[in-house]
Scaffold this active site. Sequence first.
Site, PDB file in Angstrom:
ATOM      1  N   PRO A 149       5.498   6.715  -7.486  1.00  0.00           N
ATOM      2  CA  PRO A 149       6.584   6.860  -6.532  1.00  0.00           C
ATOM      3  C   PRO A 149       7.820   5.788  -6.714  1.00  0.00           C
ATOM      4  CG  PRO A 149       4.655   7.336  -5.334  1.00  0.00           C
ATOM      5  CD  PRO A 149       4.414   6.810  -6.571  1.00  0.00           C
ATOM      6  N   CYS A 150       8.996   6.190  -6.705  1.00  0.00           N
ATOM      7  CA  CYS A 150      10.166   5.544  -7.368  1.00  0.00           C
ATOM      8  C   CYS A 150      11.088   5.146  -6.243  1.00  0.00           C
ATOM      9  CB  CYS A 150      10.861   6.105  -8.677  1.00  0.00           C
ATOM     10  SG  CYS A 150      11.317   7.776  -8.105  1.00  0.00           S
ATOM     11  N   GLN A 151      10.951   5.370  -4.942  1.00  0.00           N
ATOM     12  CA  GLN A 151      11.977   5.354  -4.022  1.00  0.00           C
ATOM     13  C   GLN A 151      12.572   3.940  -3.953  1.00  0.00           C
ATOM     14  OE1 GLN A 151       9.257   7.044  -3.574  1.00  0.00           O
ATOM     15  NE2 GLN A 151       9.464   8.722  -2.349  1.00  0.00           N
ATOM     16  N   SER A 154      14.718   3.166  -6.970  1.00  0.00           N
ATOM     17  CA  SER A 154      15.828   4.215  -7.117  1.00  0.00           C
ATOM     18  C   SER A 154      16.953   3.327  -6.724  1.00  0.00           C
ATOM     19  CB  SER A 154      15.661   5.478  -6.509  1.00  0.00           C
ATOM     20  OG  SER A 154      16.914   6.175  -6.688  1.00  0.00           O
TER      21      SER A 154
END
Length: 559
Positions: A149-151, A154
């Site tokens: 997961p890249c939140q 980002s």
Amino acid sequence: MNHIELFAGCGGLSLGLKSINSRLLLANELSPMASETFAYNFFPGEDLSAMAQNPSSSGKHLKTKWLSSRYKLTELAARLRENPHQYPPLGEGECDLLSDGEGLEGSLVVGNIIELNKWLKAEPNKLALERLQQGFGDGHVDLVSGGPPCQSFSMTGMREYANSRNVLPWEFAKFVELVQPKIALLENVTGILRPFQVDGKRVYAWFEVAQAFAEIRKDTSKTMVEDDGGYVPLCLHVNAKYAGVAQNRPRFIMLAFRRDVFRVLKARLTDPNQDLFASSEDFFNKVRAGKTVEVKDLKVHDADKEPRIFDGTFLQSLVNQNPIPVKDAIDDLRGPGLAKSSYVKEINDLLGACLETRSRKNHVHRVHGLEVQRRFRIYQVLNEVSLETSLEVLRLLNRREKTLSARAWKELQPQAFYVREGKPFRQFWKKDELVEFLLDHQTGKHSQKALRADQPAPTALSIPDDACHYDEASLRTLTVREMARIQSFPDNFTFRSKPTTGGDQRKFEVPQYTQVGNAVPPLLGHALGQVVRYLLGLHGGTLETEESAAIRLELEEMV
């Protein structure tokens, strides 16, 4: 080629790898909602929602298995809506996994990767780990892949180095250390390349992850020594649009090669392939020798800045396509009888052939009020005027301006705006009237825009309100199917669970729109799979088998 998929989501990368005939040994995903979609498409007959309606059909032979749940298997409906951040610790919940690994082959494990690593390392589950390491009979694991997961990395969200999600790339590395695949593939947003400020110093997450892979030990019972294990990282900045996806989607890719595999590849690769590994090998040797390394020691090969370095190499499939306009992806969905483009035919033939035919289309139009439709038409108009005029209007909509310049008014006056139902479109003949109209549609949203029919779509996000259709007859956001087309999912890939969510539930639910936005585009997965398959063939010395010869010819045609 056999592989393990971590952070599997709805299955975009898995589908791309399946299209090159890879064999799935195991998948892992945190969200039960995304897992429902994965299971529906990759495990024929495993319709979890339907099974939840008939608890007696929820037997112990599901390929979808929970690592730890508050609910029993007979409470499948509750499992599918369980908050994944509230899964019980190992040993305190319902676990579907068996310590001897029976039934684990080809399954999807729903649970936290941190807990999965703990489960695999636990002494009672030693046999399960051994069977996994041996590819359930094949003797090895070729590839471990996934996109953590890249939140928190980002640039569109809040960048937080201390965010708990940021530990997940390191958990990826821990899993690789446990399983020891020949190659690891990590995908993430390009925001991971930008530094965080920590205690006044620049910290590069991608660089630290690469160092963690270089430090991996072959024998985890011993401390690291210079000649014991490790993975040589090859870092890339690519864009899915050059792999044939109708979307501008830049991504960070790290291919990490187990030391013994790298040695064989180095001996067999020719120039210019050898050049790609120059900094990677130097970086790896420094790490293993216990020397201090800096960001400048490891190069990130950038397909946008230096595309020629990919030409004629095993990375050719990542830069082989001209950008596809969004019109080619979704125009036929505007109504019946419209012809499908070659892009749609390609994803349906190449990727759809890997799946069973499904009838559900995920193409329900969202209904918007008059004011929202008016604003969407404004965004469409902004695509027809100059950048300067567009920025002026956006400042009006965002409450930072109160009027328009004469130049902007001259450009906007001939444009038709959506005013009311019936005879909806009209031109404004007085600047003050247009300004008043625009001010009536002020919004706090800064990222909304209309798609440009002749260009690739912007990066698909998990919120459906970020982009509206380019067609003036379609003043609405995109459907799930339209977003899926842009991401290169074939039409027979069905998204499950509810379409969207909101409020506090957004913190843990992963509805259909989010599943699409978070996915690795399958066509990018296909291109990455071609790269890995070629290198595995080269490593095994089998490049002139019928299959690998076809791969070589395919790459040569790209050149």
